[in-house]
Write a protein that holds these residues in place. Structure first.
Motif, PDB file in Angstrom:
ATOM      1  N   GLU A 237       6.863   0.709  -3.475  1.00 43.87           N
ATOM      2  CA  GLU A 237       7.866   1.537  -2.788  1.00 43.87           C
ATOM      3  C   GLU A 237       7.515   3.021  -2.884  1.00 43.87           C
ATOM      4  N   HIS A 239       4.487   4.255  -3.311  1.00 47.61           N
ATOM      5  CA  HIS A 239       3.301   4.420  -2.458  1.00 47.61           C
ATOM      6  C   HIS A 239       3.706   4.556  -0.999  1.00 47.61           C
ATOM      7  N   HIS A 240       4.659   3.766  -0.566  1.00 42.20           N
ATOM      8  CA  HIS A 240       5.131   3.831   0.819  1.00 42.20           C
ATOM      9  C   HIS A 240       5.871   5.144   1.091  1.00 42.20           C
ATOM     10  N   LYS A 241       6.629   5.644   0.092  1.00 41.07           N
ATOM     11  CA  LYS A 241       7.383   6.886   0.245  1.00 41.07           C
ATOM     12  C   LYS A 241       6.448   8.093   0.338  1.00 41.07           C
ATOM     13  N   GLU A 243       3.480   7.965   1.447  1.00 40.49           N
ATOM     14  CA  GLU A 243       2.570   7.716   2.576  1.00 40.49           C
ATOM     15  C   GLU A 243       1.105   7.859   2.151  1.00 40.49           C
ATOM     16  N   LEU A 244       0.744   7.166   1.115  1.00 39.27           N
ATOM     17  CA  LEU A 244      -0.617   7.206   0.592  1.00 39.27           C
ATOM     18  C   LEU A 244      -1.491   6.164   1.291  1.00 39.27           C
ATOM     19  N   SER A 282      -4.648   8.497  -6.844  1.00 42.89           N
ATOM     20  CA  SER A 282      -4.458   9.454  -5.748  1.00 42.89           C
ATOM     21  C   SER A 282      -5.529  10.534  -5.775  1.00 42.89           C
ATOM     22  N   GLU A 286      -7.251  10.077  -2.307  1.00 39.72           N
ATOM     23  CA  GLU A 286      -6.553  10.871  -1.305  1.00 39.72           C
ATOM     24  C   GLU A 286      -7.207  12.241  -1.086  1.00 39.72           C
ATOM     25  N   LYS A 429       9.231  -3.798   3.218  1.00 36.47           N
ATOM     26  CA  LYS A 429       8.121  -3.076   3.852  1.00 36.47           C
ATOM     27  C   LYS A 429       7.576  -3.847   5.054  1.00 36.47           C
ATOM     28  N   GLN A 432       9.658  -4.472   8.678  1.00 38.94           N
ATOM     29  CA  GLN A 432       9.797  -3.408   9.666  1.00 38.94           C
ATOM     30  C   GLN A 432       9.109  -3.800  10.982  1.00 38.94           C
ATOM     31  N   HIS A 434       7.339  -1.971  13.017  1.00 39.52           N
ATOM     32  CA  HIS A 434       5.986  -1.430  13.192  1.00 39.52           C
ATOM     33  C   HIS A 434       4.955  -2.213  12.374  1.00 39.52           C
ATOM     34  N   ARG A 435       5.405  -3.115  11.523  1.00 37.07           N
ATOM     35  CA  ARG A 435       4.505  -4.038  10.824  1.00 37.07           C
ATOM     36  C   ARG A 435       4.682  -5.464  11.338  1.00 37.07           C
TER      37      ARG A 435
END
Length: 453
Positions: A237, A239-241, A243-244, A282, A286, A429, A432, A434-435
């Motif tokens: 969650e 990681h999703h927040k 946006e990694l 990260s 990243e 996740k 959604q 878009h997935r």
């Protein structure tokens, strides 16, 4: 070869007129007659019957081998004095110097004594697999002891079976399935490193066993599998927040498991280990990594920035700064490409892979097998046909039978995802639009049925 006509003894004419008056010459003539009878060809002798009439001759069919023998004997006996004429079609041999008389009866008899040309026998060979008829081959008669070049005759059952299969368009051998070159489209893409990609993944396969994490839960007195699942679900969650990148999530879980396998961690520091591991991942993956203060805020200030930095140093020291490891994501990218997916298929594969990350039971499987099993389970859930082909087998290195156990486990996680409180973040996740809402899709019934049995 034709038989030579021989004039009967009573019709033979004396060679000279002078032989009639002298007794001595008569004896010489009689001796010559006896010599001619002794040297006569066996095939040209006329057998005299009881009543004095010649019996009809029997013509023997001339084969190539027998003809060769007669030629050799004739050349040796007559010292190349008689003309030999070989016929191309049937090896027909005719010799005309045997008849002593030149009368019409002798010529007529010579014309009648012609051997009949025999047709060469042919063998038609039928393969048991196909209905192709091979070229007709004449059977050559060989000398004794040379062996036969003729192949074994097929049985009537095999011949009829092969004809029936050929008539129905069936063959025993299936055409070999072609392996698709998944890197052909990236030949001009320098970032795809097509020249080295096969060697890179061979190296990943070799070293993944070195970084493989074994069962460590027994060495953690204040931890259990549920606590780990809650931590991983929370990190998914976060990681999703933030946006990694996907690589960051898989490396984070890998760092946590490797550290827990070598260091005993108290329960109150488990979340600190998680956010410190994500900070390290990260920085490694990243371009714009989250700051330490971001992790302080996301943890509701349960830990200070100094605690996070100290844990970061402790993790790097224990892992000896080894961060380049083949995580499941490394193999997922390659295996998804080999499956030639659509968007829904790709989302379903990642859904199964993250379900595997959140559950401790998949720890026993190496990274490449977890990635390949995610692809297999996703194809089963979406009813792709064939489920596993030669292309996937070639690029993953796993057969369908090898992936079955892990795929069953992932399918069971999918069937319980809606009610499982430990993996709520993963379920939300992938619910959604878009997935592609793959979390709402029913799991593979085939895998669930075999798992239940």
């Amino acid at each position: 070869m034709a038989s030579r006509a021989v004039v009967p003894r009573d019709h033979q004419q004396p060679r000279g007129e002078a032989v009639a008056g002298n007794g001595k010459q008569k004896k010489i003539v009689a001796a010559e007659r006896r010599n001619r009878q002794a040297l006569g060809d066996i095939g040209n002798l006329v057998t005299i019957g009881v009543d004095g009439k010649p019996q009809p001759q029997i013509s023997r069919p001339i084969t190539r081998g027998f003809c060769a023998q007669l030629l050799a004997k004739a050349k040796e006996a007559e010292n190349n004095k008689k003309a030999v004429r070989a016929n191309v079609d049937g090896a027909l041999l005719v010799t005309n110097g045997a008849a002593a008389g030149k009368g019409p009866e002798a010529e007529k008899a010579a014309q009648k004594k012609v051997a009949v040309k025999t047709k060469p026998e042919t063998v038609i060979e039928l393969s048991s697999d196909t209905e192709e008829v091979k070229k007709e081959k004449p059977i050559n008669t060989k000398k004794t002891g040379e062996g036969s070049s003729r192949k074994k005759v097929q049985t009537m059952t095999s011949i009829l079976t092969s004809r029936s299969k050929a008539a129905c368009g069936l063959t025993d051998k299936k055409p070999k399935e072609q392996i698709v070159d998944i890197d052909a489209a990236d030949a001009n893409n320098e970032l795809a490193v097509v020249e080295y990609v096969e060697d890179i993944y061979k190296f990943y396969k070799l070293i993944e066993s070195e970084s493989h994490i074994h069962d460590y839960m027994d060495s953690q007195p204040e931890m259990n599998e549920k606590m780990r699942s809650i931590l991983v679900d929370w990190l998914i969650e976060v990681h999703h927040k933030f946006e990694l990148m996907p690589e960051t999530l898989y490396l984070t879980i890998n760092i946590i498991d490797r550290f827990l396998s070598v260091k005993t961690v108290p329960r109150r520091e488990l979340q600190l280990v998680g956010i410190s591991a994500m900070l390290i991942a990260s920085k490694y993956e990243e371009i714009w990594a989250p700051e330490v203060n971001d992790f302080v805020c996301i943890s509701d200030r349960a830990y200070s920035d100094q605690q996070i930095r100290n844990m970061e140093k402790a993790i790097l020291g224990r892992l000896e700064w080894t961060l380049t490891v083949p995580t499941p994501y490394v193999f997922l990218v390659r295996f998804i490409k080999a499956s030639i997916p659509d968007q829904e298929m790709e989302h379903m594969v990642y859904f199964y892979a993250e379900l595997g990350l959140a559950n401790y039971a998949t720890m026993m499987y190496c990274s490449s097998m977890l990635a390949a099993s995610s692809v297999y389970a996703a194809r089963c859930a979406l009813n792709k046909s064939p489920v596993w082909d030669e292309t996937l087998k070639a690029y993953t290195g796993f057969s369908e039978a090898q992936l079955l156990d892990c795929a069953k486990l992932l399918a069971s996680f999918h069937s319980m995802a809606a009610e499982n409180k430990l993996i709520k973040a993963v379920y939300r996740k992938y619910s959604q639009p878009h997935r592609s809402g793959v979390a709402f899709r029913p799991p593979a019934k085939v895998l669930l049925a075999t798992a239940a049995s």
